[in-house]
Scaffold this active site. Sequence first.
Site, PDB file in Angstrom:
ATOM      1  N   HIS A 161       0.711  -1.448   0.139  1.00 11.69           N
ATOM      2  CA  HIS A 161      -0.099  -0.135   0.072  1.00 11.69           C
ATOM      3  C   HIS A 161       0.834   0.655  -0.084  1.00 11.69           C
ATOM      4  CE1 HIS A 161      -3.474  -2.546   0.390  1.00 11.69           C
ATOM      5  NE2 HIS A 161      -2.959  -3.323   1.623  1.00 11.69           N
ATOM      6  N   HIS A 199      -6.197  -6.986  -0.573  1.00 15.11           N
ATOM      7  CA  HIS A 199      -6.171  -5.659  -1.243  1.00 15.11           C
ATOM      8  C   HIS A 199      -5.495  -5.540  -2.099  1.00 15.11           C
ATOM      9  CE1 HIS A 199      -6.494  -6.335   3.865  1.00 15.11           C
ATOM     10  NE2 HIS A 199      -7.659  -5.620   3.486  1.00 15.11           N
TER      11      HIS A 199
HETATM   12  C1  SP5 Z   1      -0.828  -5.666   3.991  1.00 15.25           C
HETATM   13  C2  SP5 Z   1      -2.865  -5.347   4.006  1.00 15.25           C
HETATM   14  O1  SP5 Z   1      -3.317  -6.180   4.167  1.00 15.25           O
HETATM   15  N1  SP5 Z   1      -3.449  -4.028   4.763  1.00 15.25           N
HETATM   16  C3  SP5 Z   1      -4.204  -4.192   4.662  1.00 15.25           C
HETATM   17  C4  SP5 Z   1      -5.176  -2.889   5.675  1.00 15.25           C
HETATM   18  C5  SP5 Z   1      -6.270  -2.844   5.526  1.00 15.25           C
HETATM   19  N2  SP5 Z   1      -6.693  -1.903   6.261  1.00 15.25           N
HETATM   20  C6  SP5 Z   1      -8.951  -1.763   6.276  1.00 15.25           C
HETATM   21  C7  SP5 Z   1      -9.254  -2.871   6.811  1.00 15.25           C
HETATM   22  C8  SP5 Z   1     -10.656  -2.108   7.073  1.00 15.25           C
HETATM   23  C9  SP5 Z   1     -11.622  -3.511   7.701  1.00 15.25           C
HETATM   24  N3  SP5 Z   1     -12.638  -3.253   8.726  1.00 15.25           N
HETATM   25  C10 SP5 Z   1     -13.787  -4.070   8.304  1.00 15.25           C
HETATM   26  C11 SP5 Z   1     -12.970  -5.218  10.058  1.00 15.25           C
HETATM   27  C12 SP5 Z   1     -14.024  -6.005  10.580  1.00 15.25           C
HETATM   28  N4  SP5 Z   1     -13.645  -6.634  12.060  1.00 15.25           N
HETATM   29 ZN    ZN Z   2      -4.201  -6.969   2.559  1.00 13.43          ZN
END
Ligand code: SP5
Ligand code: ZN
Length: 347
Positions: A161, A199
Amino acid sequence: MKLFYSPRVLDHDAAGEINRGVVGEPFERPERAANVAAALNNAGLGLLVEPASFPDEHLLRVHDKDYVEFLRSAHRRWLNAGRKGDAIPMCWRADRMRPALLPTDLDAQLGYYAFDIMTPITEGSWQAARASVDTALSGAAHIASGTGQAAFSLCRPPGHHAGSDYYGGYCFLNGAAVAAQFLIDHGMSRIAILDPDYHHGNGTQDIFYARNDVLYVSLHADPATDFPFYTGFADEIGIGDGLGFNLNFPLARQTDWSAWADAYGAAEQSIRNFSPEAVVVSLGVDTLSGDPLSKFAFQPEDFGRLGGVLSRLSCPVLFVFEGGYAIDQIGANVVRTLHGFLGEYIA
Ligand code: SP5
Ligand code: ZN
């Protein structure tokens, strides 16, 4: 297969993470890397080798100097300002505010360089992120030396990212991008980066978006429903010289191995057509059913299948570790992937 790991990657240790509006225990925590290291140690894939220390020049091929200096000093400046704990941004520039000139104030700079609030800069973040880059570079040097066909770099914090001048999504420095650039700088003319993390790897895409020597191919959760939301759509295909050298496969929630493998068929064909001299795999294992951040439906044995299809790329492969948050299972799933890759698939 050569395996690289440094315990310095454990130094990034956030006190908390803001998720769904509340501060909770971080998803991205040091035990992730410790779990993968322990599983690799027990798997008989080889010894974990301490990465070499590479000079900053390799990092600066991909990241801006001002940004790197910001990361190196941000937490010290935070403490010098009388703050405690981790440095977290609080204010961002909206579209019609003054165009982004690098501000001097620390809080303004945090908002300038960060794109989310869930990536705290802790006392050890720089150390860990820099060690993570050395880990990726050690794998790249192994591939570039021509002595080996495969390496696994146990990077943490993850990297895909992070862009040339921004951080977010738990990523500060982009190990996969630095590694790909290192391979180009050591005589390779075409590198593919395949990104099976749940992601979209927006930072990697952005870094190589206008280039035709690095093909970026990503399969990920549709940004219409999942982080990073503002990028990762199928119509992002590169620009200028890079037109046609960026490929996104956004996939619906609940995507299982069979649906993923269908999309991978097209991804694989595009990589073959490009005929890369090496492939860097941004290996996230957050596609597992039940991963706390994700909504895909991979079963544990599917990671063996993933390794199997990656082995058919028939060129040197550098695995760089990215996401995966089911902490007790990520090590086993990395091992399944590597065993599958080596043709030793174990369910
Ligand atoms: C490297 C990588 O995998 N980074 C991921 C970053 C994700 N951040 C956002 C996560 C938001 C998820 N929200 C939902 C959580 C439900 N338990
Ligand atoms: Zn990820």
